[in-house]
Design a protein around this motif. Sequence first.
Motif, PDB file in Angstrom:
ATOM      1  N   ALA A 167       0.833  -1.210   0.000  1.00  0.00           N
ATOM      2  CA  ALA A 167       0.000   0.000   0.000  1.00  0.00           C
ATOM      3  C   ALA A 167       0.867   1.259   0.000  1.00  0.00           C
ATOM      4  O   ALA A 167       0.546   2.256  -0.641  1.00  0.00           O
ATOM      5  CB  ALA A 167      -0.927   0.004   1.214  1.00  0.00           C
ATOM      6  N   VAL A 168       1.994   1.199   0.718  1.00  0.00           N
ATOM      7  CA  VAL A 168       2.917   2.325   0.764  1.00  0.00           C
ATOM      8  C   VAL A 168       3.575   2.525  -0.595  1.00  0.00           C
ATOM      9  O   VAL A 168       3.704   3.641  -1.092  1.00  0.00           O
ATOM     10  CB  VAL A 168       3.983   2.116   1.859  1.00  0.00           C
ATOM     11  CG1 VAL A 168       4.965   3.278   1.863  1.00  0.00           C
ATOM     12  CG2 VAL A 168       3.333   1.954   3.226  1.00  0.00           C
ATOM     13  N   ILE A 219       3.401   5.854  -2.909  1.00  0.00           N
ATOM     14  CA  ILE A 219       4.594   6.586  -3.357  1.00  0.00           C
ATOM     15  C   ILE A 219       4.527   6.807  -4.867  1.00  0.00           C
ATOM     16  O   ILE A 219       4.807   7.892  -5.369  1.00  0.00           O
ATOM     17  CB  ILE A 219       5.878   5.825  -2.967  1.00  0.00           C
ATOM     18  CG1 ILE A 219       6.043   5.819  -1.444  1.00  0.00           C
ATOM     19  CG2 ILE A 219       7.102   6.463  -3.625  1.00  0.00           C
ATOM     20  CD1 ILE A 219       7.174   4.939  -0.954  1.00  0.00           C
ATOM     21  N   LYS A 220       4.107   5.768  -5.595  1.00  0.00           N
ATOM     22  CA  LYS A 220       3.969   5.899  -7.047  1.00  0.00           C
ATOM     23  C   LYS A 220       2.919   6.955  -7.396  1.00  0.00           C
ATOM     24  O   LYS A 220       3.107   7.762  -8.305  1.00  0.00           O
ATOM     25  CB  LYS A 220       3.581   4.545  -7.651  1.00  0.00           C
ATOM     26  CG  LYS A 220       4.698   3.515  -7.637  1.00  0.00           C
ATOM     27  CD  LYS A 220       4.231   2.200  -8.250  1.00  0.00           C
ATOM     28  CE  LYS A 220       5.350   1.157  -8.233  1.00  0.00           C
ATOM     29  NZ  LYS A 220       4.891  -0.154  -8.767  1.00  0.00           N
ATOM     30  N   ALA A 221       1.816   6.946  -6.650  1.00  0.00           N
ATOM     31  CA  ALA A 221       0.748   7.920  -6.908  1.00  0.00           C
ATOM     32  C   ALA A 221       1.225   9.345  -6.665  1.00  0.00           C
ATOM     33  O   ALA A 221       0.747  10.295  -7.299  1.00  0.00           O
ATOM     34  CB  ALA A 221      -0.464   7.620  -6.029  1.00  0.00           C
ATOM     35  N   VAL A 266       9.538   2.960   8.233  1.00  0.00           N
ATOM     36  CA  VAL A 266       9.543   1.517   8.462  1.00  0.00           C
ATOM     37  C   VAL A 266       8.385   0.875   7.713  1.00  0.00           C
ATOM     38  O   VAL A 266       7.381   1.529   7.432  1.00  0.00           O
ATOM     39  CB  VAL A 266       9.420   1.205   9.974  1.00  0.00           C
ATOM     40  CG1 VAL A 266      10.647   1.702  10.712  1.00  0.00           C
ATOM     41  CG2 VAL A 266       8.161   1.811  10.564  1.00  0.00           C
ATOM     42  N   PRO A 267       8.513  -0.418   7.363  1.00  0.00           N
ATOM     43  CA  PRO A 267       7.435  -1.100   6.644  1.00  0.00           C
ATOM     44  C   PRO A 267       6.109  -0.975   7.391  1.00  0.00           C
ATOM     45  O   PRO A 267       6.038  -1.168   8.596  1.00  0.00           O
ATOM     46  CB  PRO A 267       7.921  -2.550   6.600  1.00  0.00           C
ATOM     47  CG  PRO A 267       9.410  -2.443   6.667  1.00  0.00           C
ATOM     48  CD  PRO A 267       9.680  -1.285   7.586  1.00  0.00           C
ATOM     49  N   GLY A 268       5.052  -0.648   6.663  1.00  0.00           N
ATOM     50  CA  GLY A 268       3.733  -0.549   7.261  1.00  0.00           C
ATOM     51  C   GLY A 268       3.422   0.825   7.831  1.00  0.00           C
ATOM     52  O   GLY A 268       2.274   1.178   8.013  1.00  0.00           O
ATOM     53  N   ALA A 320      -1.593   1.403   5.869  1.00  0.00           N
ATOM     54  CA  ALA A 320      -2.498   0.631   5.016  1.00  0.00           C
ATOM     55  C   ALA A 320      -3.935   0.750   5.506  1.00  0.00           C
ATOM     56  O   ALA A 320      -4.876   0.871   4.714  1.00  0.00           O
ATOM     57  CB  ALA A 320      -2.071  -0.830   4.980  1.00  0.00           C
ATOM     58  N   THR A 321      -4.117   0.739   6.828  1.00  0.00           N
ATOM     59  CA  THR A 321      -5.452   0.874   7.387  1.00  0.00           C
ATOM     60  C   THR A 321      -6.003   2.263   7.116  1.00  0.00           C
ATOM     61  O   THR A 321      -7.174   2.435   6.767  1.00  0.00           O
ATOM     62  CB  THR A 321      -5.431   0.607   8.910  1.00  0.00           C
ATOM     63  OG1 THR A 321      -4.911  -0.688   9.144  1.00  0.00           O
ATOM     64  CG2 THR A 321      -6.829   0.708   9.489  1.00  0.00           C
ATOM     65  N   THR A 322      -5.155   3.272   7.262  1.00  0.00           N
ATOM     66  CA  THR A 322      -5.571   4.649   6.995  1.00  0.00           C
ATOM     67  C   THR A 322      -6.029   4.788   5.548  1.00  0.00           C
ATOM     68  O   THR A 322      -7.089   5.353   5.260  1.00  0.00           O
ATOM     69  CB  THR A 322      -4.414   5.625   7.253  1.00  0.00           C
ATOM     70  OG1 THR A 322      -3.920   5.420   8.571  1.00  0.00           O
ATOM     71  CG2 THR A 322      -4.860   7.065   7.094  1.00  0.00           C
ATOM     72  N   GLN A 323      -5.233   4.275   4.631  1.00  0.00           N
ATOM     73  CA  GLN A 323      -5.582   4.386   3.215  1.00  0.00           C
ATOM     74  C   GLN A 323      -6.841   3.591   2.884  1.00  0.00           C
ATOM     75  O   GLN A 323      -7.683   4.035   2.100  1.00  0.00           O
ATOM     76  CB  GLN A 323      -4.419   3.914   2.336  1.00  0.00           C
ATOM     77  CG  GLN A 323      -4.641   4.250   0.865  1.00  0.00           C
ATOM     78  CD  GLN A 323      -3.495   3.800   0.000  1.00  0.00           C
ATOM     79  OE1 GLN A 323      -3.119   2.640   0.034  1.00  0.00           O
ATOM     80  NE2 GLN A 323      -2.952   4.718  -0.776  1.00  0.00           N
ATOM     81  N   TYR A 324      -6.981   2.433   3.509  1.00  0.00           N
ATOM     82  CA  TYR A 324      -8.167   1.612   3.281  1.00  0.00           C
ATOM     83  C   TYR A 324      -9.413   2.368   3.756  1.00  0.00           C
ATOM     84  O   TYR A 324     -10.447   2.389   3.073  1.00  0.00           O
ATOM     85  CB  TYR A 324      -8.038   0.290   4.038  1.00  0.00           C
ATOM     86  CG  TYR A 324      -9.241  -0.610   3.916  1.00  0.00           C
ATOM     87  CD1 TYR A 324      -9.414  -1.428   2.802  1.00  0.00           C
ATOM     88  CD2 TYR A 324     -10.227  -0.635   4.903  1.00  0.00           C
ATOM     89  CE1 TYR A 324     -10.526  -2.247   2.676  1.00  0.00           C
ATOM     90  CE2 TYR A 324     -11.345  -1.448   4.794  1.00  0.00           C
ATOM     91  CZ  TYR A 324     -11.485  -2.252   3.680  1.00  0.00           C
ATOM     92  OH  TYR A 324     -12.593  -3.064   3.561  1.00  0.00           O
TER      93      TYR A 324
END
Length: 387
Positions: free
Chosen positions: A7-8, A12-14, A262-264, A357-361
């Motif tokens: 998700a990160v 980043i790509k976006a 950090v991851p996540g 990921a939860t925030t974006q979801y």
Amino acid sequence: MENQDPAVVDAIKASGESTLEKAIAKAKIKFDQFVNISLNIAVTGKTGAGKSSFVNAFRGLKDEDDGAAPTGPIQTTMEPIMYEHPKMPNVKIWDLPGIGSPNFKAKTYLKDVKFNTYDFFIILTSERFMEHDIMLAKEIKKLKKSFYFVRSKIDNDIKSEKMKKGFDEQKVLSIIREDCQKNLKELGDPKVFLISSRDLEKYDFESLQNILEDELPELKKDALLQAWPVCSAACLEKKIRMFKRMTWAASFASAGVAVIPVPGLSAACDLGIVVLFLIRCYYAFDLDERSLTRLSEKVNKPHLKDLAKSKFVTAIREKALSRFQVSTALATIATAEFFLSLIPGVGSAAAAGISFATTQYLLTEGVNDLANTARVIRKEAGFAFVH
């Protein structure tokens, strides 16, 4: 990037950036601009042309509503008056005095109304454009700002012409447009937008929006689109795409983790930003009670308001403050927990410690939920949707 949460990586790509740190820095700037960038619209023209009614219609108000610009057959605007958009306070529309009125002569008009305040001008008339309008347009052009000619009260013209034998609405509109353009020929070939402030779904109101979008800088364009009334299915879809495009920025801005690569991205999450983003979306889609009441009355379908019962609409309507404010105070703990409870596996988790990921979801689910609710309501109201 290979060790980071998918998700990160997608976010980043976006962002268009190459690293997490750059994406986060960009996101904070973009989100702040998205919410706070100012847009000042000037509405001017001959006294009695319907400027105040246009100001009210743009703000989603009836002429008789509290806070509406005063209207009437005599000059009601004696000095420039600023009206804050009731749902998007960073957007302001100015009702300017009529050109050529005793206190505002055409030659000194721009100086008198503080020209530099405005991003662009709407020059409005309910009849023909006159010498004063042309003179004003020339002065605005000299000072390198944009102006747009709007012919108002088209519904009155159509109503009177309907009584004549052989009535053809498109022919009447074409005649009015050509007559306006003929009077403006010394300015080249300016476009003239025919509108009715009583019925924004008809005539050229959406065409005016399209032109403004094309010609405004990107940040001002986003501000305009958030505030613009939902006048068609196409307009709603533009708003939906805009909010979906901005979820990456809201996600990174909310995570606030420039020092925690950090991851996540598990960190203290500012759910105030999440709630602010979704409430702004709710108002931009015209899902608030005043907008739905106005729409239901317009199409004579009282049940439209009953269709706004989705989980995110309910969360916003029941838990948020009654009047929109650009403030994280809007994100009460109750609202944040209510939103979190809508996510499977999260339940009533505390606002701190949820992952990126939860925030974006949460943001994606919220935008989709609000968008689908708005689509259902507009379709029931008689708007045609093309996907």
